[in-house]
Design an enzyme around this catalytic site. Structure first.
Site, PDB file in Angstrom:
ATOM      1  N   HIS A  87       0.951  22.959  14.104  1.00  0.00           N
ATOM      2  CA  HIS A  87       1.295  23.426  15.448  1.00  0.00           C
ATOM      3  C   HIS A  87       2.455  22.637  16.042  1.00  0.00           C
ATOM      4  CE1 HIS A  87      -2.208  26.147  16.797  1.00  0.00           C
ATOM      5  NE2 HIS A  87      -2.198  26.094  15.476  1.00  0.00           N
ATOM      6  N   ASP A  88       2.618  21.416  15.606  1.00  0.00           N
ATOM      7  CA  ASP A  88       3.775  20.640  16.053  1.00  0.00           C
ATOM      8  C   ASP A  88       5.057  21.179  15.422  1.00  0.00           C
ATOM      9  OD1 ASP A  88       5.300  18.591  17.243  1.00  0.00           O
ATOM     10  OD2 ASP A  88       5.088  17.324  15.475  1.00  0.00           O
ATOM     11  N   PRO A 110       2.073  31.669  14.351  1.00  0.00           N
ATOM     12  CA  PRO A 110       1.543  32.971  13.927  1.00  0.00           C
ATOM     13  C   PRO A 110       0.181  33.228  14.553  1.00  0.00           C
ATOM     14  CG  PRO A 110       1.289  31.363  12.168  1.00  0.00           C
ATOM     15  CD  PRO A 110       2.087  30.681  13.246  1.00  0.00           C
ATOM     16  N   ASN A 161      -3.535  26.520  21.788  1.00  0.00           N
ATOM     17  CA  ASN A 161      -3.860  25.101  21.626  1.00  0.00           C
ATOM     18  C   ASN A 161      -5.019  24.628  22.491  1.00  0.00           C
ATOM     19  OD1 ASN A 161      -1.690  24.831  19.835  1.00  0.00           O
ATOM     20  ND2 ASN A 161      -0.264  24.262  21.455  1.00  0.00           N
ATOM     21  N   ASP A 183       8.420  17.242  16.058  1.00  0.00           N
ATOM     22  CA  ASP A 183       8.919  16.254  17.022  1.00  0.00           C
ATOM     23  C   ASP A 183       7.823  15.694  17.915  1.00  0.00           C
ATOM     24  OD1 ASP A 183       8.349  18.447  18.595  1.00  0.00           O
ATOM     25  OD2 ASP A 183      10.214  18.349  19.751  1.00  0.00           O
ATOM     26  N   ASP A 243     -10.069  22.781  -0.572  1.00  0.00           N
ATOM     27  CA  ASP A 243     -10.056  23.223  -1.966  1.00  0.00           C
ATOM     28  C   ASP A 243      -9.637  24.682  -2.048  1.00  0.00           C
ATOM     29  OD1 ASP A 243     -12.286  24.675  -1.123  1.00  0.00           O
ATOM     30  OD2 ASP A 243     -13.736  23.287  -1.998  1.00  0.00           O
ATOM     31  N   VAL A 297       6.690  24.597  16.526  1.00  0.00           N
ATOM     32  CA  VAL A 297       7.205  24.710  17.889  1.00  0.00           C
ATOM     33  C   VAL A 297       8.179  23.560  18.136  1.00  0.00           C
ATOM     34  CG1 VAL A 297       6.620  24.819  20.339  1.00  0.00           C
ATOM     35  CG2 VAL A 297       5.012  25.725  18.633  1.00  0.00           C
ATOM     36  N   GLY A 310      10.096  22.234  16.087  1.00  0.00           N
ATOM     37  CA  GLY A 310      10.206  21.360  14.938  1.00  0.00           C
ATOM     38  C   GLY A 310       9.208  20.223  15.008  1.00  0.00           C
ATOM     39  N   ARG A 341      -3.954  20.805  11.231  1.00  0.00           N
ATOM     40  CA  ARG A 341      -3.534  21.875  12.141  1.00  0.00           C
ATOM     41  C   ARG A 341      -2.591  21.335  13.212  1.00  0.00           C
ATOM     42  NH1 ARG A 341      -6.452  24.630  16.714  1.00  0.00           N
ATOM     43  NH2 ARG A 341      -5.640  26.753  16.830  1.00  0.00           N
ATOM     44  N   SER A 401       6.067  17.134  20.027  1.00  0.00           N
ATOM     45  CA  SER A 401       6.015  17.739  21.363  1.00  0.00           C
ATOM     46  C   SER A 401       4.614  18.235  21.689  1.00  0.00           C
ATOM     47  CB  SER A 401       7.022  18.887  21.474  1.00  0.00           C
ATOM     48  OG  SER A 401       6.769  19.892  20.501  1.00  0.00           O
ATOM     49  N   HIS A 434      -6.971  26.867   5.498  1.00  0.00           N
ATOM     50  CA  HIS A 434      -8.122  27.514   6.108  1.00  0.00           C
ATOM     51  C   HIS A 434      -9.393  27.357   5.271  1.00  0.00           C
ATOM     52  CE1 HIS A 434      -5.849  30.430   9.027  1.00  0.00           C
ATOM     53  NE2 HIS A 434      -5.675  29.149   9.312  1.00  0.00           N
TER      54      HIS A 434
END
Length: 329
Positions: A68-69, A166, A96, A76, A257, A72, A74, A64, A78, A196
């Protein structure tokens, strides 16, 4: 929990790290660190393996974290930057804060790599490697990671929820538009949603499906009633505190899986965004295919993770290699 044999991990890993592939959409290369820090990926896998052996739930956190990196600014790193006075970082965003996990694993990897190869391996690449290794340890899904990303110097609190990440309440069209904005296809979106099958969600992310769906139906009618009853025992009314978490996949919560897709077929997707995959014939057909053929999904998941890892990467003079992943140089 049963883990792959560690010796096999390293031997197989070394074999794939010498592969050469061409990535047309970004100047990244498999085996990028072979000349400058040949043990970099081995160090990542060793540290991740140790962390997941002690706490398998961190694997979902590391996958995750990569997602999440990349969504936002790209890929990088951040998302790793700590807040400073007057500049709250992405970590503080509602998407986050108190939910992203795995920062300490990245810190441990970075410390070992810096000791072996100072100022050579980027935090952005470490995040990508750690996500791949988590997929392998928890699901046997292995793939070569093109590397050469640089670390960004900017991280703003508001950006994750400014049309980047999203939301769990997104419908199918919103999900498709969100992924398309990042250069990923509808098929990529359905495929990556399979992540998920591990991880947890706060009750607040889906409690409206249990208690306040709409004026006619307090409970979402697309949710299996028996499953909803179980969820209500775990998640009190949204007016109550605290806000507990439950597994995204109750069947195999620590195994990456295809059970996620099987659950969707029985109306047991936890989030609105999960259940939305069943609202069109095309995505429902993909869900059905993945539910029947786990190996097909695993292969496509590997490819989709590589494509996600190419989103808006920084190279050349556009970024830096942080000495500490939490702080810009």
């Amino acid at each position: 929990m049963k883990m792959p044999n560690s010796a096999f991990c390293f031997v197989f890993f070394l074999a794939i790290s010498t592969m050469s592939i061409t990535v047309s959409s970004a100047p990244l290369q498999v085996g990028f660190y072979k000349p400058t820090c040949p043990w970099a990926e081995v160090i990542v896998r060793k540290v991740v393996y140790k962390a997941l052996y002690q706490n398998p739930g961190l694997g979902a956190g590391l996958i995750r974290l990569h997602f999440h990196d990349c969504f936002v600014r790209g890929c990088d790193a951040s998302v790793l930057i700590d807040s400073t006075p007057g500049n709250p970082s992405e970590k503080e965003n509602i998407a986050n804060a108190n939910s992203l996990r795995g920062f300490e694993v990245i810190d441990a990897v970075k410390a070992e790599i810096e000791a072996a190869c100072p100022e050579t391996v980027s935090c952005a690449d470490i995040v990508a490697f750690a996500a791949r290794d988590s997929a392998y340890i928890l699901g046997g899904i292995n793939y070569a990671v093109p590397a050469g990303r640089l670390d960004g110097r900017i991280s703003h609190k508001d950006e994750p929820t400014q049309n980047n990440l999203p939301a769990p309440s997104f419908n199918l069209q919103q999900l498709q538009d969100n992924f398309a904005h990042k250069g990923l296809s509808l098929d990529d979106m359905v495929t990556l949603s399979g992540a998920h099958s591990i991880g947890r969600a706060h009750c607040a992310a889906f409690s409206n499906r249990l208690y306040s769906f709409n004026a006619t139906n307090p409970q979402d009618p697309s949710l299996d009633p028996a499953f909803a009853a179980i969820l209500k025992t775990k998640c009190p009314s949204p007016t109550d505190k605290p806000n507990p978490t439950v597994p995204l996949d109750f069947t195999t919560p620590y195994r990456l899986d295809n059970k996620y897709y099987q659950n969707l077929q029985y109306s047991r997707g936890l989030l609105t965004s999960d259940e939305s995959l069943m609202t069109s014939t095309s995505t429902a057909a993909t869900v059905s295919n993945f539910a029947r053929q786990g190996e097909v999904w695993a292969d496509k998941f590997a490819g989709a993770m590589v494509r996600m890892g190419l989103i808006d990467v920084l190279t050349g003079s556009d970024g830096e290699i942080r000495k500490n992943c939490r702080v810009i140089n």
